[in-house]
Motif scaffolding. Structure first.
Motif, mmCIF file in Angstrom:
data_model
loop_
_atom_site.group_PDB
_atom_site.id
_atom_site.type_symbol
_atom_site.label_atom_id
_atom_site.label_comp_id
_atom_site.label_asym_id
_atom_site.label_seq_id
_atom_site.Cartn_x
_atom_site.Cartn_y
_atom_site.Cartn_z
ATOM 1 N N TYR A 109 20.977 -63.465 -8.125
ATOM 2 C CA TYR A 109 21.116 -64.452 -9.188
ATOM 3 C C TYR A 109 20.886 -63.748 -10.511
ATOM 4 C CZ TYR A 109 21.153 -68.471 -6.012
ATOM 5 O OH TYR A 109 21.485 -69.391 -5.068
ATOM 6 N N GLY A 110 21.919 -63.612 -11.297
ATOM 7 C CA GLY A 110 21.812 -62.896 -12.564
ATOM 8 C C GLY A 110 21.373 -63.792 -13.708
ATOM 9 N N LEU A 111 22.081 -64.910 -13.877
ATOM 10 C CA LEU A 111 21.829 -65.763 -15.043
ATOM 11 C C LEU A 111 20.409 -66.311 -15.067
ATOM 12 C CD1 LEU A 111 23.441 -66.873 -17.498
ATOM 13 C CD2 LEU A 111 23.836 -68.935 -16.177
ATOM 14 N N ASN A 144 30.742 -61.231 -6.044
ATOM 15 C CA ASN A 144 29.545 -61.073 -5.224
ATOM 16 C C ASN A 144 28.704 -59.917 -5.757
ATOM 17 O OD1 ASN A 144 27.614 -61.003 -3.267
ATOM 18 N ND2 ASN A 144 28.992 -60.444 -1.578
ATOM 19 N N ASN A 145 27.567 -60.262 -6.384
ATOM 20 C CA ASN A 145 26.658 -59.195 -6.834
ATOM 21 C C ASN A 145 25.333 -59.250 -6.084
ATOM 22 O OD1 ASN A 145 25.487 -61.411 -8.002
ATOM 23 N ND2 ASN A 145 26.039 -60.858 -10.107
ATOM 24 N N GLU A 146 25.283 -60.104 -5.071
ATOM 25 C CA GLU A 146 24.122 -60.199 -4.186
ATOM 26 C C GLU A 146 22.823 -60.500 -4.924
ATOM 27 O OE1 GLU A 146 23.982 -56.941 -1.414
ATOM 28 O OE2 GLU A 146 26.012 -57.314 -0.684
ATOM 29 N N TYR A 175 33.311 -57.230 -4.942
ATOM 30 C CA TYR A 175 31.988 -56.614 -5.072
ATOM 31 C C TYR A 175 31.791 -56.306 -6.546
ATOM 32 C CZ TYR A 175 31.452 -55.753 0.003
ATOM 33 O OH TYR A 175 31.306 -55.876 1.354
ATOM 34 N N GLN A 176 30.758 -56.904 -7.109
ATOM 35 C CA GLN A 176 30.556 -56.779 -8.559
ATOM 36 C C GLN A 176 29.149 -56.300 -8.837
ATOM 37 O OE1 GLN A 176 29.177 -60.168 -10.406
ATOM 38 N NE2 GLN A 176 28.480 -58.698 -11.945
ATOM 39 N N ASN A 177 29.056 -55.241 -9.596
ATOM 40 C CA ASN A 177 27.747 -54.667 -9.865
ATOM 41 C C ASN A 177 27.022 -55.441 -10.956
ATOM 42 O OD1 ASN A 177 25.750 -52.667 -9.439
ATOM 43 N ND2 ASN A 177 26.349 -51.713 -11.386
ATOM 44 N N CYS A 178 25.811 -55.894 -10.648
ATOM 45 C CA CYS A 178 24.946 -56.476 -11.667
ATOM 46 C C CYS A 178 24.062 -55.364 -12.180
ATOM 47 C CB CYS A 178 24.095 -57.611 -11.095
ATOM 48 S SG CYS A 178 22.851 -58.200 -12.262
ATOM 49 N N LYS A 179 24.400 -54.934 -13.375
ATOM 50 C CA LYS A 179 23.745 -53.770 -13.963
ATOM 51 C C LYS A 179 22.246 -53.998 -14.127
ATOM 52 C CE LYS A 179 24.157 -49.807 -16.231
ATOM 53 N NZ LYS A 179 24.362 -48.634 -15.362
ATOM 54 N N ILE A 180 21.881 -55.222 -14.403
ATOM 55 C CA ILE A 180 20.492 -55.486 -14.776
ATOM 56 C C ILE A 180 19.595 -55.758 -13.571
ATOM 57 C CG2 ILE A 180 18.997 -56.972 -16.202
ATOM 58 C CD1 ILE A 180 21.027 -55.287 -17.787
ATOM 59 N N PHE A 181 20.059 -56.551 -12.643
ATOM 60 C CA PHE A 181 19.143 -56.998 -11.583
ATOM 61 C C PHE A 181 19.426 -56.430 -10.196
ATOM 62 C CE2 PHE A 181 19.012 -60.440 -14.770
ATOM 63 C CZ PHE A 181 17.683 -60.325 -15.121
ATOM 64 N N ASN A 182 20.572 -55.787 -10.031
ATOM 65 C CA ASN A 182 20.879 -55.298 -8.681
ATOM 66 C C ASN A 182 21.751 -54.047 -8.766
ATOM 67 O OD1 ASN A 182 20.334 -55.678 -6.006
ATOM 68 N ND2 ASN A 182 21.960 -57.182 -5.632
ATOM 69 N N ARG A 211 29.957 -62.095 -23.622
ATOM 70 C CA ARG A 211 28.493 -61.960 -23.714
ATOM 71 C C ARG A 211 27.847 -61.471 -22.430
ATOM 72 N NH1 ARG A 211 27.035 -66.786 -27.368
ATOM 73 N NH2 ARG A 211 28.119 -66.161 -29.271
ATOM 74 N N TRP A 212 28.581 -60.796 -21.571
ATOM 75 C CA TRP A 212 27.910 -60.238 -20.405
ATOM 76 C C TRP A 212 27.103 -59.000 -20.828
ATOM 77 C CZ3 TRP A 212 33.382 -61.040 -18.468
ATOM 78 C CH2 TRP A 212 33.490 -62.251 -17.777
ATOM 79 N N CYS A 213 26.160 -58.592 -19.987
ATOM 80 C CA CYS A 213 25.351 -57.407 -20.302
ATOM 81 C C CYS A 213 26.264 -56.182 -20.340
ATOM 82 C CB CYS A 213 24.294 -57.172 -19.230
ATOM 83 S SG CYS A 213 23.259 -58.594 -18.900
ATOM 84 N N PRO A 214 25.947 -55.233 -21.222
ATOM 85 C CA PRO A 214 26.725 -53.991 -21.224
ATOM 86 C C PRO A 214 26.683 -53.352 -19.837
ATOM 87 C CG PRO A 214 25.239 -54.078 -23.117
ATOM 88 C CD PRO A 214 24.886 -55.240 -22.234
ATOM 89 N N GLY A 215 27.823 -52.925 -19.371
ATOM 90 C CA GLY A 215 27.849 -52.258 -18.069
ATOM 91 C C GLY A 215 28.051 -53.199 -16.898
ATOM 92 N N CYS A 216 28.115 -54.491 -17.157
ATOM 93 C CA CYS A 216 28.303 -55.473 -16.084
ATOM 94 C C CYS A 216 29.704 -55.323 -15.477
ATOM 95 C CB CYS A 216 28.137 -56.882 -16.648
ATOM 96 S SG CYS A 216 28.460 -58.163 -15.413
ATOM 97 N N GLY A 217 29.787 -55.480 -14.178
ATOM 98 C CA GLY A 217 31.074 -55.377 -13.498
ATOM 99 C C GLY A 217 32.064 -56.457 -13.893
ATOM 100 N N ASP A 218 31.552 -57.526 -14.498
ATOM 101 C CA ASP A 218 32.436 -58.630 -14.885
ATOM 102 C C ASP A 218 33.494 -58.198 -15.904
ATOM 103 O OD1 ASP A 218 30.826 -60.066 -13.245
ATOM 104 O OD2 ASP A 218 29.999 -61.387 -14.777
ATOM 105 N N TYR A 219 33.134 -57.229 -16.737
ATOM 106 C CA TYR A 219 34.093 -56.777 -17.762
ATOM 107 C C TYR A 219 35.372 -56.267 -17.125
ATOM 108 C CZ TYR A 219 30.632 -57.119 -21.501
ATOM 109 O OH TYR A 219 29.745 -57.591 -22.415
ATOM 110 N N GLY A 247 26.684 -69.707 -13.665
ATOM 111 C CA GLY A 247 26.265 -68.353 -13.328
ATOM 112 C C GLY A 247 26.920 -67.393 -14.297
ATOM 113 N N CYS A 248 26.565 -66.107 -14.183
ATOM 114 C CA CYS A 248 27.158 -65.136 -15.101
ATOM 115 C C CYS A 248 28.676 -65.173 -14.995
ATOM 116 C CB CYS A 248 26.657 -63.731 -14.773
ATOM 117 S SG CYS A 248 24.909 -63.505 -15.134
ATOM 118 N N SER A 249 29.194 -65.137 -13.772
ATOM 119 C CA SER A 249 30.635 -65.089 -13.586
ATOM 120 C C SER A 249 31.319 -66.318 -14.162
ATOM 121 C CB SER A 249 30.957 -64.995 -12.089
ATOM 122 O OG SER A 249 30.474 -66.143 -11.411
HETATM 123 S S1 SF4 Z 1 22.792 -60.326 -15.363
HETATM 124 FE FE1 SF4 Z 1 23.984 -58.992 -14.103
HETATM 125 S S2 SF4 Z 1 25.778 -60.160 -13.494
HETATM 126 FE FE2 SF4 Z 1 24.840 -61.196 -15.227
HETATM 127 S S3 SF4 Z 1 25.928 -60.421 -16.999
HETATM 128 FE FE3 SF4 Z 1 24.103 -59.170 -16.745
HETATM 129 S S4 SF4 Z 1 24.792 -57.475 -15.494
HETATM 130 FE FE4 SF4 Z 1 26.340 -59.022 -15.335
#
Ligand code: SF4
Lengths: 633, 342
Positions: free
Chosen positions: B133-135, B129-131, B206-213, B24-32, B59-61
């Motif tokens: 707070y995503g969640l 580390n996405n620098e 280093y993990q890209n947060c697609k939505i917030f950073n 359930r992470w956002c599409p494009g999130c580095g976590d995938y 947290g997201c991770s």
């Molecule tokens: S908020 Fe950012 S870190 Fe969290 S799942 Fe979405 S893209 Fe990934």
């Protein structure tokens, strides 16, 4: 406050097997015996007499036994020169100066040697440690220093450098060193006055009259007495309250044990009974650290201790250990319990076994670290976010810590739930005789872990048995891989679920599971008549004073009984029924009425509280007076 | 859920490690990418699936464990290392992984992170580390750069960011590495190295947060610039980087400086990477190199051997039992002075 000193409190005899509440009538000894012993030049008779006078003026019945040396002028420091004075003081009629000494004050090695045989096992031994030099020891025929060779381990030895402290207190008074040293009996007296809360004024008055013509001596003795008193108050060397531990006791082998020692021994025993590795995770805190110290010594029994970086890490590690199939336990005091609450809530959610020990102390916040209190009951029951039921048990005496921590472990493992054990500073540091149990007679704690899928070839981590308990599947078991966590679970599968109906269902299941523990605990028993005018009901360390007070009132013909709740959540199933058999219910507590709130709320009884929040246990007389006040006498 | 009774060795595939839960992470999130590379790395280790445990905080991770068909424990915010420590003391046989983020591991859980590392508990700590707070929907984190504009820092963050690797090194880490979500091969290799390390392994990803950073690590990921902004560490090799491999890091006094090779500067003049150095000074120096003044380092900064916490604890137990025999309760009870009442 009663005018009766707390030292006259009587304790019910330990005729019950392992420290639980007495279920039958017991004989009680309601007296305390103190003996002062020293060289005949040390002024012991004077000290004893003053103590007697102070106690008499205070309102006690007294009986004394002076013990003079045979020779008027035996060489100083020798066995022949020892002088002693014994006093038995009580709130009831007493007829003897007492057989065994509860508290022995010795000013030198010779006094120790000649008097030690009369000190009860586990008794308090106050030693003037300054008088144990090579020469003093030799004069008393000691080959080794008894303060260091372990020969006094059966006693609670408190070493006080009385000469040094006395000299320090009197240092600017213009007296010869010899005259200064002669005041040390008043220092020792002051110390024991503090220990038993004797009033200083009768002795101060006596000093003023006696030394009216010698202001320096007057001032020196006054200051020595007060210095001894203040030393007692400020040092951490002494337990809060002196208990009279035995009268007629059941045959068997005994040792003295403090509540914290009993807790540690109980944990090791429980780990053997359930065949699991004990992992005790703790962060140092008064008054719980002694449990950590004791367990750190028990590596031979397979015990692992983990001194965590903080309270949260301690509880987290304990839960992690449980997840891995070990017996995870964390111990602390009230401030630590606050910090652990979120993790305890997690253990509620993931339904893993966890034992949490709270050796309560005066609060809130840092409060009174070395003083006792019972004010964490509601925190233990409710101090977490959400509907978060946990089991709560409380030992009623130092030795009972052994039984109740085993109970805590049994409940935690059998019900996959956190269990909080509420001890307190009074129980933890207090000592009493402990009838050593027969290891083979202790019931095993049977635990099993699944090795196969439990549902159509799949493993459902939240499938429950008839008691609503889920299975404890251990990492490393092939085919049972599953995930747990703090998010709400779907019933049976354990998958994350935000479904509203499922949430309510799970909240109710978790509550019912904890309620089901009541099916596996003993009913509440009563000391005294099965029905009557008053029931005095308590929990935790107030057991001794409540039982004694009730027994005294019963001897005066009152229809009063006592009951003690060792299981606070859930409570025994017959609790409400017991409460309703008496016209009135009194709930003495060392808090503002926490059990009272629970009993009134749960059972709709018009109970009243007797509350003391002074960092000190109840005097028997305080409870006794309240009984008379409520039902007349 | 699994229907497999035993896990045959060594045929574990990444698919065997996938749980039945929807990711359930956002599409494009580095976590995938991290999830995919983790499965790849673990599948090749020869460790049976049931021996893996993933423990996370919040947290997201920290949703990570739900997506792995291993044992997993999604715990509370910042505390994952504590649960992992207790588990590892109880079960040294397990391969225990902590999944955390910059907020979880360095803010609320900073204390536990440093203590797990200093004890050298044999756990693998993977910090995404996405620098940000995503969640909680976009507040600055302890690693956000000064000036980062977020909902809670509309005028820009004024706080100094933490450097996760510097913290780990300062906490006496025995294994420290950094990698990137998009550099899949390097990511897999780094996770594998961490898995093989005996002791606390700390890996910053280093993990890209697609939505917030989004794009905060572009300097290190964008093909057109990354070679000049990154430096891949190799044990025993000089610190060389750049599109033309003509730039290096030299020591000037106690500080690093970027130099161009040629014109009298030879590879011999450059710092040589030594991940096994007894003292962590070099690793620390590398951890302090920050874009844009320096290229940022990737790879293993430090990998040294030390006894693990759980091994030392268990040895104490074994030693005393070997010396004195296993304890008997009867003796324990009678260890104090006893007396008999008849
Ligand atoms: S908020 Fe950012 S870190 Fe969290 S799942 Fe979405 S893209 Fe990934």
């Amino acid at each position: 406050m009663s005018s009766v000193a707390r030292s006259v409190e009587e304790s019910p005899s330990e005729s019950h097997e392992r420290g639980g509440p007495v279920r039958h009538r017991v004989e009680e000894l309601d007296s305390v015996v103190v003996r002062f012993a020293g060289d005949s030049g040390d002024g012991m008779q004077l000290a004893g007499t003053q103590f007697t006078n102070a106690s008499a003026i205070f309102g006690n019945d007294i009986s004394t036994l002076p013990d003079f040396p045979a020779e008027i002028r035996a060489p100083a420091g020798t066995l022949a020169g020892v002088s002693g004075f014994q006093i038995n003081f009580s709130s009831q009629d007493i007829y003897t100066p007492g057989d065994l000494v509860n508290t022995l004050v010795v000013m030198n090695p010779a006094a120790l040697k000649t008097n030690l045989k009369d000190l009860e096992k586990g008794g308090l031994l106050i030693v003037n440690s300054d008088a144990f030099t090579f020469n003093d020891l030799r004069k008393a025929d000691y080959a080794t220093n008894p303060l260091e060779d372990g020969s006094l381990s059966a006693y609670r030895v408190i070493k006080v450098p009385i000469n040094t402290l006395n000299r320090e207190a009197l240092k600017d008074i213009r007296l010869s060193p010899r005259e200064v040293d002669r005041c040390k009996n008043f220092f020792a007296l002051g110390l024991v006055y503090w220990l038993y809360e004797r009033p200083l004024e009768p002795t101060l008055r006596w000093i003023r009259e006696k030394f009216a013509k010698n202001p320096a001596i007057l001032e020196a003795n006054t200051r020595a007495l007060k210095a001894g008193y203040n030393f007692g108050e400020t040092t951490e060397l002494f337990p809060v309250q002196y208990r009279v531990p035995k009268a007629h006791i059941k045959p068997g082998t005994y040792r003295k044990i403090t509540g914290n020692e009993a807790t540690a021994l109980g944990l090791v025993t429980a780990s053997i009974l359930c065949n699991k590795t004990l992992i005790y995770c703790s962060y140092p805190i008064t008054p719980a650290s002694d449990i950590l110290h004791a367990l750190a010594e028990m590596r031979r029994y397979g015990v692992r201790t983990f001194q965590a970086e903080d309270e949260i890490a301690a509880v987290g590690a304990a839960i992690g250990a449980s997840f891995g199939g070990a017996l995870g336990v964390t111990g602390s005091s009230g401030p630590g319990l606050c910090l652990k609450s979120e993790a305890i809530g997690l253990a509620v959610m993931v339904e893993l076994p966890l034992v949490v020990i709270d050796v309560q102390r005066g609060g809130p916040s840092t409060g009174l670290p070395t003083k006792t209190e019972q004010a964490d009951l509601l925190q233990a029951l409710f101090g977490r976010n959400g509907e978060s039921p946990v089991a709560v048990v409380a030992p009623c005496s130092p030795a009972d810590c052994f039984d109740m921590i085993i109970e805590a472990v049994r409940i935690a493992l059998r019900f996959m739930t956190p269990v909080i054990l509420l001890s307190d500073g009074y129980l933890g540091n207090g000592a009493e005789p402990w009838l050593i149990p027969d290891v083979n007679a202790l019931p095993r704690i049977e635990i099993s872990h699944p090795t196969k899928p439990n549902h159509d070839g799949q493993f459902m981590p939240y499938l429950r048995d008839e008691r609503l308990v889920r299975q404890w599947a251990l990492p490393g078991t092939p085919g049972l891989e599953h995930r747990i966590g703090g998010l709400e679970k779907e019933d049976v599968t354990g998958n994350v679920s935000y479904d509203p109906i499922n949430h309510e269902k799970m909240v109710r299941i978790r509550a019912q599971k904890v309620a089901n523990i009541a099916n596996e605990i003993p009913p509440l028993s009563v000391n005294g008549p099965e029905e009557g005018d008053l029931l005095v009901i308590g929990w935790g360390g107030t057991f001794g004073s409540i039982t004694t007070a009730v027994n005294r009132a019963r001897r005066k013909g009152l229809k009063v009984a006592s009951a003690h709740l060792r299981y606070l959540n859930p409570m025994p199933k017959n609790t409400g029924e017991v409460l309703r058999r008496y016209k009135r219910v009194l709930v003495p507590e060392l808090n503002c009425g926490q059990l009272l709130l629970l009993l009134r709320g749960r059972y709709l009884v018009d109970a009243v509280g007797l509350n003391k929040i002074q960092g000190k246990p109840f005097l028997v007389s305080e409870i006794e007076s309240e009984i008379y006040r409520l039902i007349g006498s | 859920m699994s229907t497999v009774a035993t896990t045959p060795l060594p045929t574990l595939t990444p698919k065997d490690l996938s749980s039945d839960q929807d990711v359930r992470w956002c599409p494009g999130c580095g976590d995938y990418s991290i999830l995919a590379q983790m499965k790849k790395a673990l599948a090749g280790l020869g460790i049976p699936r049931e021996k893996f445990v993933f423990i996370s905080g919040i947290g997201c991770s920290s949703r990570f464990p739900y997506y792995m068909n291993t044992y997993g424990f999604h715990t509370i915010h910042g505390r994952a290392p504590t649960f992992a420590t207790g588990l590892k003391i109880a079960r040294p046989d397990l391969s225990v992984w902590v999944i955390t983020g910059d907020g979880d591991g360095l803010s609320i859980g900073g204390n536990h992170l440093i203590h797990a590392i200093r004890r050298n508990v044999d756990i693998k700590i993977i910090l995404f580390n996405n620098e940000i707070y995503g969640l909680t929907k976009g507040q600055y984190s302890p690693t956000s750069r000064i000036g980062t504009r977020t909902k809670s820092s509309p005028q820009g963050s004024v706080e100094n960011p933490l450097r996760p690797l510097s913290i780990a090194i300062g906490a006496e880490a025995t294994f420290v590495a950094r990698t990137l979500d998009v550099d899949v091969n390097h990511l897999t290799d780094t996770l594998r190295r961490a898995a093989f390390h005996k002791g606390a392994a700390f890996v910053e990803i280093y993990q890209n947060c697609k939505i917030f950073n989004d794009g905060v690590f572009e300097y290190a990921t964008d093909k057109s610039v990354k070679a000049d902004n990154t430096l891949y560490l190799e044990h025993g090799k000089p610190l060389i980087f750049g599109k033309d491999r003509n730039k290096g890091i030299r020591l000037k006094g106690l500080d690093p400086e970027v130099v161009t090779l040629g014109n009298g500067v030879a590879a011999d003049d450059l710092l040589i990477h030594d991940e096994k150095a007894e003292e962590p000074s070099l690793a620390y120096l590398l951890s302090r190199m920050v874009y844009p003044r320096f290229p940022e380092c990737f790879g293993v900064f430090r990998a040294v051997e030390r006894p693990t916490y759980e091994a030392l604890i268990n040895k104490q137990v074994e030693d005393v039992i070997r010396a004195k025999g296993p304890g008997k309760l009867e003796e324990l009870f009678a260890s104090d002075d006893i007396w008999v009442v008849s």
